[in-house]
Design a protein around this motif. Structure first.
Motif, PDB file in Angstrom:
ATOM      1  N   VAL A 144       0.856  -1.184   0.000  1.00  0.00           N
ATOM      2  CA  VAL A 144       0.000   0.000   0.000  1.00  0.00           C
ATOM      3  C   VAL A 144       0.891   1.233   0.000  1.00  0.00           C
ATOM      4  O   VAL A 144       1.873   1.305   0.740  1.00  0.00           O
ATOM      5  N   LEU A 145       0.518   2.218  -0.849  1.00  0.00           N
ATOM      6  CA  LEU A 145       1.237   3.483  -0.897  1.00  0.00           C
ATOM      7  C   LEU A 145       0.219   4.605  -0.765  1.00  0.00           C
ATOM      8  O   LEU A 145      -0.804   4.602  -1.450  1.00  0.00           O
ATOM      9  N   VAL A 146       0.493   5.561   0.125  1.00  0.00           N
ATOM     10  CA  VAL A 146      -0.336   6.757   0.279  1.00  0.00           C
ATOM     11  C   VAL A 146       0.506   7.924  -0.237  1.00  0.00           C
ATOM     12  O   VAL A 146       1.584   8.198   0.302  1.00  0.00           O
ATOM     13  N   THR A 147       0.015   8.577  -1.300  1.00  0.00           N
ATOM     14  CA  THR A 147       0.785   9.636  -1.940  1.00  0.00           C
ATOM     15  C   THR A 147       0.887  10.868  -1.062  1.00  0.00           C
ATOM     16  O   THR A 147       0.070  11.086  -0.164  1.00  0.00           O
ATOM     17  N   SER A 161      -3.037  12.322  -0.977  1.00  0.00           N
ATOM     18  CA  SER A 161      -3.320  11.146  -0.152  1.00  0.00           C
ATOM     19  C   SER A 161      -4.067  10.054  -0.908  1.00  0.00           C
ATOM     20  O   SER A 161      -4.834   9.297  -0.320  1.00  0.00           O
ATOM     21  N   ALA A 162      -3.817   9.961  -2.215  1.00  0.00           N
ATOM     22  CA  ALA A 162      -4.369   8.853  -2.990  1.00  0.00           C
ATOM     23  C   ALA A 162      -3.780   7.557  -2.447  1.00  0.00           C
ATOM     24  O   ALA A 162      -2.603   7.511  -2.058  1.00  0.00           O
ATOM     25  N   VAL A 163      -4.591   6.509  -2.386  1.00  0.00           N
ATOM     26  CA  VAL A 163      -4.147   5.215  -1.873  1.00  0.00           C
ATOM     27  C   VAL A 163      -3.994   4.260  -3.053  1.00  0.00           C
ATOM     28  O   VAL A 163      -4.952   4.010  -3.786  1.00  0.00           O
ATOM     29  N   LEU A 164      -2.772   3.755  -3.225  1.00  0.00           N
ATOM     30  CA  LEU A 164      -2.494   2.752  -4.244  1.00  0.00           C
ATOM     31  C   LEU A 164      -2.359   1.428  -3.516  1.00  0.00           C
ATOM     32  O   LEU A 164      -1.430   1.239  -2.734  1.00  0.00           O
ATOM     33  N   TYR A 172       8.879  10.671   4.520  1.00  0.00           N
ATOM     34  CA  TYR A 172       8.164   9.416   4.279  1.00  0.00           C
ATOM     35  C   TYR A 172       8.484   8.412   5.368  1.00  0.00           C
ATOM     36  O   TYR A 172       9.485   8.522   6.077  1.00  0.00           O
ATOM     37  N   SER A 173       7.602   7.424   5.460  1.00  0.00           N
ATOM     38  CA  SER A 173       7.819   6.249   6.307  1.00  0.00           C
ATOM     39  C   SER A 173       7.466   5.031   5.469  1.00  0.00           C
ATOM     40  O   SER A 173       6.521   5.067   4.678  1.00  0.00           O
ATOM     41  N   ALA A 174       8.218   3.961   5.655  1.00  0.00           N
ATOM     42  CA  ALA A 174       7.955   2.719   4.935  1.00  0.00           C
ATOM     43  C   ALA A 174       8.061   1.540   5.892  1.00  0.00           C
ATOM     44  O   ALA A 174       8.953   1.498   6.738  1.00  0.00           O
ATOM     45  N   LYS A 175       7.135   0.600   5.734  1.00  0.00           N
ATOM     46  CA  LYS A 175       7.175  -0.639   6.504  1.00  0.00           C
ATOM     47  C   LYS A 175       7.691  -1.740   5.584  1.00  0.00           C
ATOM     48  O   LYS A 175       7.150  -1.967   4.510  1.00  0.00           O
ATOM     49  N   TRP A 176       8.734  -2.403   6.026  1.00  0.00           N
ATOM     50  CA  TRP A 176       9.340  -3.506   5.294  1.00  0.00           C
ATOM     51  C   TRP A 176       9.062  -4.818   6.033  1.00  0.00           C
ATOM     52  O   TRP A 176       8.965  -4.830   7.259  1.00  0.00           O
ATOM     53  N   ARG A 177       8.992  -5.914   5.281  1.00  0.00           N
ATOM     54  CA  ARG A 177       8.852  -7.242   5.868  1.00  0.00           C
ATOM     55  C   ARG A 177       9.830  -8.178   5.167  1.00  0.00           C
ATOM     56  O   ARG A 177       9.966  -8.150   3.954  1.00  0.00           O
ATOM     57  N   GLN A 178      10.472  -9.020   5.974  1.00  0.00           N
ATOM     58  CA  GLN A 178      11.354 -10.024   5.399  1.00  0.00           C
ATOM     59  C   GLN A 178      10.489 -11.193   4.941  1.00  0.00           C
ATOM     60  O   GLN A 178       9.746 -11.787   5.720  1.00  0.00           O
ATOM     61  N   SER A 179      10.573 -11.504   3.656  1.00  0.00           N
ATOM     62  CA  SER A 179       9.747 -12.569   3.079  1.00  0.00           C
ATOM     63  C   SER A 179      10.339 -13.942   3.422  1.00  0.00           C
ATOM     64  O   SER A 179      11.448 -14.048   3.948  1.00  0.00           O
ATOM     65  N   ALA A 180       9.602 -14.971   3.086  1.00  0.00           N
ATOM     66  CA  ALA A 180      10.062 -16.341   3.340  1.00  0.00           C
ATOM     67  C   ALA A 180      11.367 -16.640   2.612  1.00  0.00           C
ATOM     68  O   ALA A 180      12.180 -17.441   3.084  1.00  0.00           O
ATOM     69  N   SER A 181      11.604 -15.960   1.487  1.00  0.00           N
ATOM     70  CA  SER A 181      12.845 -16.167   0.726  1.00  0.00           C
ATOM     71  C   SER A 181      14.026 -15.438   1.353  1.00  0.00           C
ATOM     72  O   SER A 181      15.168 -15.636   0.938  1.00  0.00           O
ATOM     73  N   GLY A 182      13.730 -14.565   2.338  1.00  0.00           N
ATOM     74  CA  GLY A 182      14.794 -13.815   3.002  1.00  0.00           C
ATOM     75  C   GLY A 182      14.944 -12.394   2.498  1.00  0.00           C
ATOM     76  O   GLY A 182      15.655 -11.596   3.100  1.00  0.00           O
ATOM     77  N   ASP A 183      14.293 -12.075   1.371  1.00  0.00           N
ATOM     78  CA  ASP A 183      14.362 -10.719   0.836  1.00  0.00           C
ATOM     79  C   ASP A 183      13.428  -9.795   1.619  1.00  0.00           C
ATOM     80  O   ASP A 183      12.374 -10.210   2.087  1.00  0.00           O
ATOM     81  N   TRP A 184      13.819  -8.545   1.727  1.00  0.00           N
ATOM     82  CA  TRP A 184      12.971  -7.542   2.351  1.00  0.00           C
ATOM     83  C   TRP A 184      12.111  -6.906   1.274  1.00  0.00           C
ATOM     84  O   TRP A 184      12.613  -6.542   0.207  1.00  0.00           O
ATOM     85  N   VAL A 185      10.799  -6.778   1.544  1.00  0.00           N
ATOM     86  CA  VAL A 185       9.866  -6.167   0.599  1.00  0.00           C
ATOM     87  C   VAL A 185       9.075  -5.077   1.312  1.00  0.00           C
ATOM     88  O   VAL A 185       8.844  -5.134   2.521  1.00  0.00           O
ATOM     89  N   ILE A 186       8.646  -4.089   0.535  1.00  0.00           N
ATOM     90  CA  ILE A 186       7.863  -2.984   1.083  1.00  0.00           C
ATOM     91  C   ILE A 186       6.414  -3.424   1.206  1.00  0.00           C
ATOM     92  O   ILE A 186       5.801  -3.876   0.243  1.00  0.00           O
ATOM     93  N   GLU A 187       5.871  -3.273   2.417  1.00  0.00           N
ATOM     94  CA  GLU A 187       4.450  -3.555   2.652  1.00  0.00           C
ATOM     95  C   GLU A 187       3.612  -2.281   2.621  1.00  0.00           C
ATOM     96  O   GLU A 187       2.454  -2.333   2.218  1.00  0.00           O
ATOM     97  N   ALA A 188       4.172  -1.177   3.071  1.00  0.00           N
ATOM     98  CA  ALA A 188       3.405   0.054   3.132  1.00  0.00           C
ATOM     99  C   ALA A 188       4.356   1.250   3.113  1.00  0.00           C
ATOM    100  O   ALA A 188       5.456   1.185   3.659  1.00  0.00           O
ATOM    101  N   GLU A 189       3.896   2.325   2.454  1.00  0.00           N
ATOM    102  CA  GLU A 189       4.636   3.582   2.446  1.00  0.00           C
ATOM    103  C   GLU A 189       3.644   4.723   2.563  1.00  0.00           C
ATOM    104  O   GLU A 189       2.555   4.664   1.992  1.00  0.00           O
ATOM    105  N   ILE A 190       4.030   5.751   3.289  1.00  0.00           N
ATOM    106  CA  ILE A 190       3.230   6.970   3.366  1.00  0.00           C
ATOM    107  C   ILE A 190       4.154   8.157   3.174  1.00  0.00           C
ATOM    108  O   ILE A 190       5.246   8.210   3.741  1.00  0.00           O
TER     109      ILE A 190
END
Length: 130
Positions: free
Chosen positions: A37-40, A44-47, A107-125
């Motif tokens: 999820v991205l909030v511009t 404040s459009a939500v993608l 900005y703030s971004a929430k990252w999560r480490q996936s099962a493969s070990g890579d970090w991916v962006i879950e949310a940004e504002i």
């Protein structure tokens, strides 16, 4: 050698910035969680979702001139209890024609480490401050 979460996230952010500068849509997809999820910053459009974000980036990359966005992390805070982290920093959008900064903010971004070990962006504002 294992990369620290802080460094891994900073490397992923640098890859995202490179992809934006080079208009490389294929490089952006793997950096986003499927439900990202991205909030511009201005309206404040939500993608919602990777697909929606890639559609917007594709449109932005086709614009002439276009804004080239960069995110510069100030801090990465890694959770001690979950495979997640909070990135906070500054962003700016620079005109591809003039090199002038057209918009900027925090900005703030929430990252999560996936099962493969890579970090991916879950949310940004984003917040536009200039």
């Amino acid at each position: 050698m294992t990369t620290s979460p802080d460094l891994a996230i900073r490397l992923r952010r640098a890859a995202f910035n490179r992809a934006l500068a080079e208009a490389d849509l294929a490089a952006i997809g793997p950096l986003l969680a499927p439900g990202a999820v991205l909030v511009t910053g201005t309206d404040s459009a939500v993608l919602s979702g990777r697909k929606a974000q890639l559609q917007v980036w594709k449109r932005d990359f086709a614009a002439s001139p276009r804004l080239i966005y960069a995110r510069i992390p100030d801090s990465i805070t890694v959770s001690a209890v979950e495979p997640i982290a909070l990135e906070q920093g500054k962003w700016h959008g620079t005109s591809s024609a003039s090199g002038e900064v057209i918009a900027a903010g925090d900005y703030s971004a929430k990252w999560r480490q996936s099962a493969s070990g890579d970090w991916v962006i879950e949310a940004e504002i984003y917040v536009t401050l200039a």
